[in-house]
Design a protein around this motif. Structure first.
Motif, mmCIF file in Angstrom:
data_model
loop_
_atom_site.group_PDB
_atom_site.id
_atom_site.type_symbol
_atom_site.label_atom_id
_atom_site.label_comp_id
_atom_site.label_asym_id
_atom_site.label_seq_id
_atom_site.Cartn_x
_atom_site.Cartn_y
_atom_site.Cartn_z
ATOM 1 N N ARG A 118 29.348 69.033 41.134
ATOM 2 C CA ARG A 118 28.134 68.222 41.161
ATOM 3 C C ARG A 118 27.161 68.691 40.087
ATOM 4 O O ARG A 118 25.995 68.350 40.117
ATOM 5 C CB ARG A 118 27.466 68.305 42.529
ATOM 6 C CG ARG A 118 28.253 67.603 43.620
ATOM 7 C CD ARG A 118 27.487 67.594 44.904
ATOM 8 N NE ARG A 118 27.462 68.947 45.456
ATOM 9 C CZ ARG A 118 26.908 69.263 46.608
ATOM 10 N NH1 ARG A 118 26.315 68.347 47.328
ATOM 11 N NH2 ARG A 118 26.939 70.501 47.050
ATOM 12 N N GLY A 119 27.637 69.516 39.190
ATOM 13 C CA GLY A 119 26.793 70.074 38.143
ATOM 14 C C GLY A 119 26.895 71.582 38.144
ATOM 15 O O GLY A 119 27.919 72.149 38.509
ATOM 16 N N ILE A 120 25.813 72.229 37.733
ATOM 17 C CA ILE A 120 25.777 73.692 37.697
ATOM 18 C C ILE A 120 24.833 74.179 38.784
ATOM 19 O O ILE A 120 23.715 73.680 38.917
ATOM 20 C CB ILE A 120 25.344 74.202 36.317
ATOM 21 C CG1 ILE A 120 26.402 73.820 35.280
ATOM 22 C CG2 ILE A 120 25.123 75.709 36.338
ATOM 23 C CD1 ILE A 120 26.071 74.223 33.865
ATOM 24 N N ALA A 121 25.309 75.130 39.569
ATOM 25 C CA ALA A 121 24.557 75.653 40.706
ATOM 26 C C ALA A 121 24.434 77.165 40.578
ATOM 27 O O ALA A 121 25.120 77.798 39.769
ATOM 28 C CB ALA A 121 25.251 75.282 42.007
ATOM 29 N N GLU A 122 23.565 77.740 41.429
ATOM 30 C CA GLU A 122 23.359 79.186 41.422
ATOM 31 C C GLU A 122 23.121 79.665 42.841
ATOM 32 O O GLU A 122 22.537 78.947 43.653
ATOM 33 C CB GLU A 122 22.162 79.521 40.530
ATOM 34 C CG GLU A 122 22.023 80.988 40.223
ATOM 35 C CD GLU A 122 20.933 81.232 39.204
ATOM 36 O OE1 GLU A 122 21.276 81.608 38.072
ATOM 37 O OE2 GLU A 122 19.745 81.047 39.539
ATOM 38 N N LEU A 123 23.608 80.870 43.134
ATOM 39 C CA LEU A 123 23.494 81.448 44.466
ATOM 40 C C LEU A 123 23.349 82.954 44.330
ATOM 41 O O LEU A 123 23.896 83.557 43.397
ATOM 42 C CB LEU A 123 24.765 81.110 45.269
ATOM 43 C CG LEU A 123 24.864 81.545 46.714
ATOM 44 C CD1 LEU A 123 23.772 80.901 47.571
ATOM 45 C CD2 LEU A 123 26.226 81.181 47.275
ATOM 46 N N ALA A 124 22.631 83.575 45.257
ATOM 47 C CA ALA A 124 22.515 85.035 45.262
ATOM 48 C C ALA A 124 23.911 85.645 45.365
ATOM 49 O O ALA A 124 24.755 85.169 46.129
ATOM 50 C CB ALA A 124 21.634 85.501 46.412
ATOM 51 N N ALA A 125 24.173 86.697 44.610
ATOM 52 C CA ALA A 125 25.490 87.326 44.586
ATOM 53 C C ALA A 125 25.875 87.936 45.928
ATOM 54 O O ALA A 125 27.057 88.118 46.207
ATOM 55 C CB ALA A 125 25.549 88.393 43.493
ATOM 56 N N ASP A 126 24.891 88.224 46.781
ATOM 57 C CA ASP A 126 25.215 88.754 48.108
ATOM 58 C C ASP A 126 25.410 87.638 49.138
ATOM 59 O O ASP A 126 25.639 87.908 50.314
ATOM 60 C CB ASP A 126 24.147 89.743 48.579
ATOM 61 C CG ASP A 126 22.786 89.099 48.805
ATOM 62 O OD1 ASP A 126 22.647 87.857 48.711
ATOM 63 O OD2 ASP A 126 21.837 89.857 49.081
ATOM 64 N N GLY A 127 25.324 86.386 48.696
ATOM 65 C CA GLY A 127 25.555 85.246 49.584
ATOM 66 C C GLY A 127 24.340 84.818 50.383
ATOM 67 O O GLY A 127 24.404 83.847 51.128
ATOM 68 N N SER A 128 23.232 85.515 50.252
ATOM 69 C CA SER A 128 22.037 85.151 51.012
ATOM 70 C C SER A 128 21.354 83.940 50.376
ATOM 71 O O SER A 128 21.564 83.632 49.206
ATOM 72 C CB SER A 128 21.059 86.333 51.067
ATOM 73 O OG SER A 128 20.586 86.629 49.767
ATOM 74 N N GLY A 129 20.542 83.272 51.157
ATOM 75 C CA GLY A 129 19.789 82.136 50.641
ATOM 76 C C GLY A 129 20.636 80.879 50.529
ATOM 77 O O GLY A 129 21.738 80.791 51.059
ATOM 78 N N THR A 130 20.094 79.919 49.820
ATOM 79 C CA THR A 130 20.777 78.639 49.655
ATOM 80 C C THR A 130 21.130 78.421 48.189
ATOM 81 O O THR A 130 20.586 79.072 47.296
ATOM 82 C CB THR A 130 19.878 77.469 50.127
ATOM 83 O OG1 THR A 130 18.666 77.491 49.366
ATOM 84 C CG2 THR A 130 19.562 77.595 51.611
ATOM 85 N N ILE A 131 22.016 77.482 47.972
ATOM 86 C CA ILE A 131 22.428 77.142 46.615
ATOM 87 C C ILE A 131 21.293 76.412 45.909
ATOM 88 O O ILE A 131 20.701 75.488 46.455
ATOM 89 C CB ILE A 131 23.701 76.273 46.635
ATOM 90 C CG1 ILE A 131 24.886 77.105 47.124
ATOM 91 C CG2 ILE A 131 23.985 75.695 45.254
ATOM 92 C CD1 ILE A 131 26.180 76.328 47.277
ATOM 93 N N GLU A 132 20.987 76.852 44.704
ATOM 94 C CA GLU A 132 19.978 76.197 43.868
ATOM 95 C C GLU A 132 20.702 75.371 42.810
ATOM 96 O O GLU A 132 21.605 75.869 42.135
ATOM 97 C CB GLU A 132 19.094 77.249 43.197
ATOM 98 C CG GLU A 132 18.043 76.658 42.287
ATOM 99 C CD GLU A 132 17.229 77.714 41.555
ATOM 100 O OE1 GLU A 132 16.450 77.325 40.670
ATOM 101 O OE2 GLU A 132 17.385 78.915 41.850
ATOM 102 N N ARG A 133 20.336 74.131 42.687
ATOM 103 C CA ARG A 133 20.951 73.235 41.706
ATOM 104 C C ARG A 133 20.192 73.367 40.377
ATOM 105 O O ARG A 133 19.047 72.967 40.269
ATOM 106 C CB ARG A 133 20.893 71.805 42.225
ATOM 107 C CG ARG A 133 21.544 70.839 41.357
ATOM 108 C CD ARG A 133 22.856 70.257 41.784
ATOM 109 N NE ARG A 133 23.346 70.614 43.087
ATOM 110 C CZ ARG A 133 24.491 71.286 43.260
ATOM 111 N NH1 ARG A 133 25.212 71.648 42.250
ATOM 112 N NH2 ARG A 133 24.912 71.572 44.467
ATOM 113 N N LEU A 134 20.840 73.950 39.352
ATOM 114 C CA LEU A 134 20.205 74.132 38.049
ATOM 115 C C LEU A 134 20.382 72.915 37.157
ATOM 116 O O LEU A 134 19.496 72.569 36.381
ATOM 117 C CB LEU A 134 20.782 75.355 37.330
ATOM 118 C CG LEU A 134 20.634 76.695 38.033
ATOM 119 C CD1 LEU A 134 21.244 77.799 37.182
ATOM 120 C CD2 LEU A 134 19.174 76.987 38.327
#
Length: 183
Positions: A118-134
């Motif tokens: 769906r594009g390029i996304a980003e997530l904390a490397a420890d898996g915490s939080g939610t996916i941010e759509r860049l």
């Protein structure tokens, strides 16, 4: 000097799956559908990182050289991003939905940027939080050819600019907070 034979390559002449650390350690995926992550020293001696033998794709070393972000294919060739901690011998699955490829570390090693269909996304490397759509797929309409996927390549050292690839040919730059990338 040849250090490794049979290094995996993407379909249709795509990327070769290896990474090299600042200390000279080489990490690569061998050909076939069941790989094992190994450290290879300058003398060519391979040391397994774990016992997993799965379809690893696109391994990337963390900036500090202790973790590996890697896409792992399931039996349907759908990939998820996993983080292997080479020092501790542990692993953590980051994604569980869609087809996720090209994990790319931010310079501080805190986040993983990846392509998720769906594009390029980003997530904390420890898996915490939610996916941010860049870079949402809808942002690329009109900029990239129809059906073109965007794959992150690397971050600038100040973590402000992402270099990404489209169509396995074109390179684009996405600045954090920008409304659109530029070629």
């Amino acid at each position: 000097v040849s250090l490794a034979d049979s290094v995996e390559r993407g379909r249709n002449g795509g990327a070769v799956y290896f990474a090299l650390s600042k200390t000279g350690l080489l990490l690569y995926a061998s050909t076939g559908d069941r790989h094992q992550l190994v450290w290879v020293d300058r003398a060519g001696a391979a040391t397994p990182i774990g016992t997993d033998r799965v379809a690893f794709r696109q391994p990337r070393l963390s900036p500090d050289g202790t973790r590996i972000a890697v896409a792992v294919n399931d039996e349907t060739r759908r990939s998820d991003i996993w983080i292997y901690d080479a020092a501790r011998g542990t692993k953590n699955r980051l994604t569980t939905e869609r087809h996720n490829l090209e994990p790319t570390w931010t310079p501080d090693g805190a986040r993983i940027t990846f392509s998720d269909g769906r594009g390029i996304a980003e997530l904390a490397a420890d898996g915490s939080g939610t996916i941010e759509r860049l870079l949402p797929a809808e942002t690329t309409r009109g900029l990239l050819a129809a059906g073109t996927a965007a794959y992150p390549s690397s971050w600038s050292s100040d973590n402000k600019n992402l270099l990404f690839q489209a169509d396995a040919v074109d390179m684009w730059l996405l600045s954090r907070g920008a409304s659109a990338p530029r070629p």
